[in-house]
Write a protein that holds these residues in place. Structure first.
Motif, PDB file in Angstrom:
ATOM      1  N   SER A 142       0.832  -1.203   0.000  1.00  0.00           N
ATOM      2  CA  SER A 142       0.000   0.000   0.000  1.00  0.00           C
ATOM      3  C   SER A 142       0.868   1.255   0.000  1.00  0.00           C
ATOM      4  O   SER A 142       0.592   2.215  -0.729  1.00  0.00           O
ATOM      5  N   TYR A 161      -4.415   9.496  -7.383  1.00  0.00           N
ATOM      6  CA  TYR A 161      -5.123   9.445  -6.111  1.00  0.00           C
ATOM      7  C   TYR A 161      -6.241   8.403  -6.152  1.00  0.00           C
ATOM      8  O   TYR A 161      -6.376   7.583  -5.228  1.00  0.00           O
ATOM      9  N   GLU A 162      -7.017   8.402  -7.210  1.00  0.00           N
ATOM     10  CA  GLU A 162      -8.143   7.471  -7.299  1.00  0.00           C
ATOM     11  C   GLU A 162      -7.672   6.024  -7.352  1.00  0.00           C
ATOM     12  O   GLU A 162      -8.255   5.149  -6.687  1.00  0.00           O
ATOM     13  N   THR A 164      -4.855   4.818  -6.193  1.00  0.00           N
ATOM     14  CA  THR A 164      -4.240   4.469  -4.912  1.00  0.00           C
ATOM     15  C   THR A 164      -5.299   4.282  -3.833  1.00  0.00           C
ATOM     16  O   THR A 164      -5.222   3.360  -3.011  1.00  0.00           O
ATOM     17  N   TYR A 165      -6.301   5.134  -3.822  1.00  0.00           N
ATOM     18  CA  TYR A 165      -7.396   5.010  -2.865  1.00  0.00           C
ATOM     19  C   TYR A 165      -8.103   3.662  -3.040  1.00  0.00           C
ATOM     20  O   TYR A 165      -8.398   2.961  -2.055  1.00  0.00           O
ATOM     21  N   THR A 166      -8.337   3.279  -4.285  1.00  0.00           N
ATOM     22  CA  THR A 166      -8.985   1.993  -4.569  1.00  0.00           C
ATOM     23  C   THR A 166      -8.110   0.832  -4.112  1.00  0.00           C
ATOM     24  O   THR A 166      -8.607  -0.143  -3.516  1.00  0.00           O
ATOM     25  N   THR A 169      -8.260   0.485  -0.393  1.00  0.00           N
ATOM     26  CA  THR A 169      -9.557  -0.071   0.002  1.00  0.00           C
ATOM     27  C   THR A 169      -9.571  -1.582  -0.157  1.00  0.00           C
ATOM     28  O   THR A 169     -10.068  -2.311   0.720  1.00  0.00           O
ATOM     29  N   ARG A 190      -4.960   5.433   4.643  1.00  0.00           N
ATOM     30  CA  ARG A 190      -5.654   5.819   3.409  1.00  0.00           C
ATOM     31  C   ARG A 190      -6.258   7.214   3.542  1.00  0.00           C
ATOM     32  O   ARG A 190      -6.156   8.034   2.624  1.00  0.00           O
ATOM     33  N   GLU A 191      -6.886   7.470   4.676  1.00  0.00           N
ATOM     34  CA  GLU A 191      -7.550   8.758   4.854  1.00  0.00           C
ATOM     35  C   GLU A 191      -6.567   9.906   5.046  1.00  0.00           C
ATOM     36  O   GLU A 191      -6.914  11.077   4.851  1.00  0.00           O
TER      37      GLU A 191
END
Length: 209
Positions: A142, A161-162, A164-166, A169, A190-191
């Motif tokens: 991660s 960003y999108e 990596t966020y996925t 998750t 993540r946050e």
């Protein structure tokens, strides 16, 4: 990218966590046959060495910090400041990638103000772990995901960003199955994730702040 300045240190609390991040990245580079020069040895990137290395580089390089930090600086295992926000002008046109705690709060913003191309980091204290290798691996994968995407040519801040966020998750869901007590730690990371970009003076933040 032509050059990668790789800062990593052995830590009294996290042991070889930062070195494992480094080893995972180097394995990716070798496996993908990416042509890039890696600078600085593990435990060897002292401030003078770092400054001399940066001085000799062009604008086509990445600085990676697998170490500790705070709002204003990247620090080594002895809490010695390696990169302070007042030195941000030294990293003009660089990509700066840090997993150090809270670097996005102030250091990252200042780097972007001095025309670093992209900054990845965290705006709060974050979590690395020791323990079973399968669990440590989830955290390391991660931590390194966005950097691997950058090395693969993805430098659009929104897309990075999108993606990596996925990825985070998905790994959080995996942790819930393997060790549900650790899942909130990765959720917190993540946050805390923050990406800044500067394209010819057009500065953006993901997520927006």
């Amino acid at each position: 990218m032509n050059d990668l300045v790789l800062i990593s240190y052995t830590d009294s609390l996290l042991g070889n966590y930062f070195k494992s991040c480094r080893d995972d990245l180097k394995h990716f580079i070798e496996h993908k046959d990416i042509s890039i020069r890696i600078h600085c040895d593990h435990d060897g990137c002292k401030k003078q060495v770092l400054e001399e290395t940066i001085y000799d580089l062009s604008d086509n390089y990445i600085v990676v910090a697998f170490t500790h930090g705070n709002e204003n600086a990247v620090i080594d295992q002895n809490t010695t400041e390696l990169i302070h926000k007042t030195e941000s002008g030294n990293y003009h046109s660089a990509i700066f990638y840090s997993i150090a705690c809270s670097n996005a709060s102030s250091l990252g913003k200042e780097l972007i103000n001095y025309s670093s191309k992209l900054f990845f980091g965290y705006n709060q204290d974050t979590h690395g772990i020791q323990g079973p290798q399968n669990l440590v691996k989830i955290f390391i994968e991660s931590e390194n995901f966005a950097l691997k995407r950058i090395l693969s040519g993805i430098t659009d801040g929104k897309a990075l960003y999108e993606e990596t966020y996925t990825f985070f998750t998905q790994k959080i869901e995996t942790l819930k199955e393997e060790n549900k007590l650790l899942a909130p730690l990765l959720l917190h990371n993540r946050e805390a994730m923050q990406i800044y970009t500067n394209e010819n003076g057009n500065k953006k933040s993901f997520p927006e702040i």
